[in-house]
Design an enzyme around this catalytic site. Structure first.
Site, PDB file in Angstrom:
ATOM      1  CE  LYS A  16       0.933   1.470   4.308  1.00  0.00           C
ATOM      2  NZ  LYS A  16       1.525   2.531   4.677  1.00  0.00           N
ATOM      3  CG  ASP A 146      -0.660  -0.051   7.373  1.00  0.00           C
ATOM      4  OD1 ASP A 146       0.589   0.258   7.355  1.00  0.00           O
ATOM      5  OD2 ASP A 146      -1.519   0.880   7.693  1.00  0.00           O
TER       6      ASP A 146
HETATM    7  C1  LIG Z   1       2.265   4.633   9.036  1.00  0.00           C
HETATM    8  C2  LIG Z   1       1.171   3.533   8.488  1.00  0.00           C
HETATM    9  O1  LIG Z   1       1.683   2.777   7.602  1.00  0.00           O
HETATM   10  C3  LIG Z   1       0.230   4.283   7.607  1.00  0.00           C
HETATM   11  O2  LIG Z   1      -0.700   3.466   7.148  1.00  0.00           O
HETATM   12  C4  LIG Z   1       0.584   2.913   9.845  1.00  0.00           C
HETATM   13  O3  LIG Z   1      -0.139   3.801  10.496  1.00  0.00           O
HETATM   14  C5  LIG Z   1       1.396   2.102  10.410  1.00  0.00           C
HETATM   15  O4  LIG Z   1       0.910   0.877  10.817  1.00  0.00           O
HETATM   16  P1  LIG Z   1       1.318  -0.469  11.241  1.00  0.00           P
HETATM   17  O5  LIG Z   1       2.786  -0.524  10.852  1.00  0.00           O
HETATM   18  O6  LIG Z   1       0.398  -1.496  11.025  1.00  0.00           O
HETATM   19  O7  LIG Z   1       1.329   0.021  12.727  1.00  0.00           O
HETATM   20  P2  LIG Z   1       1.278  -0.944  13.862  1.00  0.00           P
HETATM   21  O8  LIG Z   1       2.006  -2.099  13.706  1.00  0.00           O
HETATM   22  O9  LIG Z   1      -0.178  -1.107  14.401  1.00  0.00           O
HETATM   23  O10 LIG Z   1       1.956   0.186  15.045  1.00  0.00           O
HETATM   24  C6  LIG Z   1       3.353   0.109  15.280  1.00  0.00           C
HETATM   25  C7  LIG Z   1       3.573   1.493  15.875  1.00  0.00           C
HETATM   26  O11 LIG Z   1       3.192   2.616  15.126  1.00  0.00           O
HETATM   27  C8  LIG Z   1       2.937   3.865  15.902  1.00  0.00           C
HETATM   28  N1  LIG Z   1       1.600   3.807  15.121  1.00  0.00           N
HETATM   29  C9  LIG Z   1       0.976   3.176  14.557  1.00  0.00           C
HETATM   30  C10 LIG Z   1      -0.398   3.576  13.987  1.00  0.00           C
HETATM   31  C11 LIG Z   1      -0.881   4.592  14.416  1.00  0.00           C
HETATM   32  N2  LIG Z   1      -2.160   5.209  13.770  1.00  0.00           N
HETATM   33  N3  LIG Z   1      -0.269   5.689  15.337  1.00  0.00           N
HETATM   34  C12 LIG Z   1       1.024   5.208  15.761  1.00  0.00           C
HETATM   35  O12 LIG Z   1       1.556   5.929  16.733  1.00  0.00           O
HETATM   36  C13 LIG Z   1       2.818   3.123  17.329  1.00  0.00           C
HETATM   37  O13 LIG Z   1       3.971   3.724  17.888  1.00  0.00           O
HETATM   38  C14 LIG Z   1       2.720   1.816  17.203  1.00  0.00           C
HETATM   39  O14 LIG Z   1       3.153   0.929  18.418  1.00  0.00           O
HETATM   40  N1  LIG Z   2       5.782 -11.200   7.358  1.00  0.00           N
HETATM   41  C1  LIG Z   2       6.802 -10.075   7.629  1.00  0.00           C
HETATM   42  N2  LIG Z   2       7.097  -9.261   6.573  1.00  0.00           N
HETATM   43  C2  LIG Z   2       7.892  -8.343   6.803  1.00  0.00           C
HETATM   44  N3  LIG Z   2       8.325  -7.872   8.016  1.00  0.00           N
HETATM   45  C3  LIG Z   2       7.985  -8.560   9.126  1.00  0.00           C
HETATM   46  C4  LIG Z   2       7.133  -9.602   8.932  1.00  0.00           C
HETATM   47  N4  LIG Z   2       7.206 -10.252  10.260  1.00  0.00           N
HETATM   48  C5  LIG Z   2       7.616  -9.385  11.131  1.00  0.00           C
HETATM   49  N5  LIG Z   2       8.181  -8.321  10.410  1.00  0.00           N
HETATM   50  C6  LIG Z   2       8.885  -7.458  11.065  1.00  0.00           C
HETATM   51  O1  LIG Z   2       8.105  -6.305  11.221  1.00  0.00           O
HETATM   52  C7  LIG Z   2       8.693  -4.752  10.965  1.00  0.00           C
HETATM   53  C8  LIG Z   2       7.974  -4.076  10.193  1.00  0.00           C
HETATM   54  O2  LIG Z   2       7.964  -4.733   8.836  1.00  0.00           O
HETATM   55  P1  LIG Z   2       6.917  -4.034   7.854  1.00  0.00           P
HETATM   56  O3  LIG Z   2       7.430  -4.623   6.638  1.00  0.00           O
HETATM   57  O4  LIG Z   2       5.639  -4.479   8.027  1.00  0.00           O
HETATM   58  O5  LIG Z   2       7.228  -2.439   7.906  1.00  0.00           O
HETATM   59  P2  LIG Z   2       6.211  -1.535   7.044  1.00  0.00           P
HETATM   60  O6  LIG Z   2       6.106  -2.042   5.830  1.00  0.00           O
HETATM   61  O7  LIG Z   2       7.031  -0.159   7.357  1.00  0.00           O
HETATM   62  O8  LIG Z   2       4.853  -1.536   7.953  1.00  0.00           O
HETATM   63  P3  LIG Z   2       3.963  -0.270   7.696  1.00  0.00           P
HETATM   64  O9  LIG Z   2       3.832   0.300   6.581  1.00  0.00           O
HETATM   65  O10 LIG Z   2       2.696  -0.840   8.146  1.00  0.00           O
HETATM   66  O11 LIG Z   2       4.553   0.531   8.939  1.00  0.00           O
HETATM   67  C9  LIG Z   2       9.942  -5.397  10.503  1.00  0.00           C
HETATM   68  O12 LIG Z   2      11.161  -5.035  11.428  1.00  0.00           O
HETATM   69  C10 LIG Z   2      10.321  -6.761  10.315  1.00  0.00           C
HETATM   70  O13 LIG Z   2      11.376  -7.496  10.903  1.00  0.00           O
END
Ligand SMILES: C[C@](O)(CO)[C@H](O)COP(=O)(O)OP(=O)(O)OC[C@H]1O[C@@H](n2ccc(N)nc2=O)[C@H](O)[C@@H]1O
Ligand SMILES: Nc1ncnc2c1ncn2[C@@H]1O[C@H](COP(=O)(O)OP(=O)(O)OP(=O)(O)O)[C@@H](O)[C@H]1O
Length: 320
Positions: A16, A146
């Site tokens: 996304k 997400d």
């Molecule tokens: C940045 C985005 O990717 C935008 O779509 C999302 O908000 C992040 O989604 P995500 O990685 O699934 O986030 P989560 O794994 O639920 O949360 C990870 C950490 O990101 C921060 N977090 C996330 C989502 C949100 N609305 N507020 C936050 O402050 C918090 O510190 C949380 O502990």
């Molecule tokens: N199946 C997986 N694929 C990718 N990362 C994973 C998975 N499981 C756990 N992780 C851990 O989750 C953390 C975040 O990975 P991810 O790829 O979801 O980040 P992101 O794409 O930035 O997510 P978001 O955009 O939701 O913040 C990484 O440090 C990774 O090591």
């Protein structure tokens, strides 16, 4: 009588970008209220779930070495959550998960979230569960902000932590170039950095979401390009200053606009059309401002089971 073991189920799930990401103030639960517009792109992970006595997760492809294969893997957390939800033993779910990644790890494109959503959909089929997408979305929200969107895909308005999803209808295809940075960024760190920047000064905030919805419905990439915005961008650039150069290089290469995707560090460039996107990607790949580039389009569907005869996705990469 021998129990018939159901065949493995493979699910394709999109990455996304956030076309619009407005971050509110931090809530008591540590999350921030968001108003965001997600778009699912044709950069996909594939997740296969199979009945197996030996439990576990295997990860292959993009960034596999940075992904845990134990209990902290988001796909495994989805196995345990759904097992418990349907009365199976979460400590012995008799499932093996194989993930083939193309979504950059910790890249701001919800890669882990996508794999969790794919696992929920795959297990629903493998275990022949009568469970609706909305019920799955309820569970998905427990795995991460997400994850629900990765189930629905297409284009959607996200509120709350980002887990409350309302589909946004639209007929137009948009063409993107994605620049992967050398390594990921931790999402919590980026949100913390935004809080720090806001405590120190007043970094720019994106405008109202209505304008972006109008830009989307126009189907005109030139109009939409003027409306892209992400409150986390200032924080991601503060933590990863080289992104400024990447963002400039993408527009210099011919993109209409560039933004940081979610919490970054991946940068996403909206282009006029598919041919321009290929040209921009090739020029960006040679500009020495990123690790590698991909061409992708959106919107595409959310996590869905791949039938055996469906052709494998043509990898959208343009080699750096
Ligand atoms: C940045 C985005 O990717 C935008 O779509 C999302 O908000 C992040 O989604 P995500 O990685 O699934 O986030 P989560 O794994 O639920 O949360 C990870 C950490 O990101 C921060 N977090 C996330 C989502 C949100 N609305 N507020 C936050 O402050 C918090 O510190 C949380 O502990
Ligand atoms: N199946 C997986 N694929 C990718 N990362 C994973 C998975 N499981 C756990 N992780 C851990 O989750 C953390 C975040 O990975 P991810 O790829 O979801 O980040 P992101 O794409 O930035 O997510 P978001 O955009 O939701 O913040 C990484 O440090 C990774 O090591």
């Amino acid at each position: 009588m021998l129990a018939v073991v159901p065949p493995p189920v493979t699910v394709r799930v999109p990455a996304k970008v956030n076309l619009h990401l407005a971050v509110g103030d931090v809530r008591p639960d540590g999350y921030h209220d968001l108003v965001t517009i997600f778009q699912a792109l044709s950069l996909v992970d594939e997740v296969t779930v199979a009945v197996a006595d030996e439990p576990g997760v295997e990860v292959h492809g993009e960034g596999a070495d940075q992904v845990p294969t134990g209990a902290s893997n988001l796909a495994w957390r989805a196995v345990r959550l759904l097992a418990a939800h349907v009365g199976k033993d979460p400590d012995d779910p008799k499932v093996r998960v194989v993930i083939r990644k193309a979504i950059p790890v910790a890249g701001g494109m919800a890669g882990g979230s996508a794999d969790a959503a794919a696992t929920l959909v795959g297990l629903s089929s493998l275990w022949r569960l009568e469970i609706s997408r909305d019920e799955l979305a309820e569970l998905a929200g427990k795995l991460g902000a997400d994850v629900p969107f990765a189930l629905y895909g297409a284009t959607a308005l996200g509120t709350g932590r980002g887990e409350r999803i309302v589909p946004v209808l639209g007929r137009h295809q948009f063409h993107w170039v994605l620049a992967f940075d050398r390594r990921g960024l931790s999402t919590p760190d980026v949100f913390d950095e935004l809080d720090r920047l806001r405590a120190e000064g007043d970094p720019p905030r994106v405008g109202a979401v209505e304008a972006v919805l109008e830009g989307l419905s126009s189907g005109d990439p030139r109009q939409l390009a003027l409306l892209l915005g992400n409150d986390l961008q200032a924080a991601a650039v503060s933590l990863r200053p080289n992104l400024r150069r990447t963002l400039r290089a993408g527009v210099d290469a011919g993109a209409l606009a560039g933004i940081v995707s979610g919490s970054g560090p991946t940068t996403a460039f909206l282009c006029e059309d598919g041919d321009t996107a290929v040209r921009v990607a090739a020029e960006l790949a040679g500009a020495g401002v990123c690790r590698t580039v991909r061409v992708a389009h959106g919107p595409v569907p959310g996590a869905r089971v791949v039938t055996t005869e469906e052709p494998k996705p043509i990898p959208p990469e343009v080699h750096a």
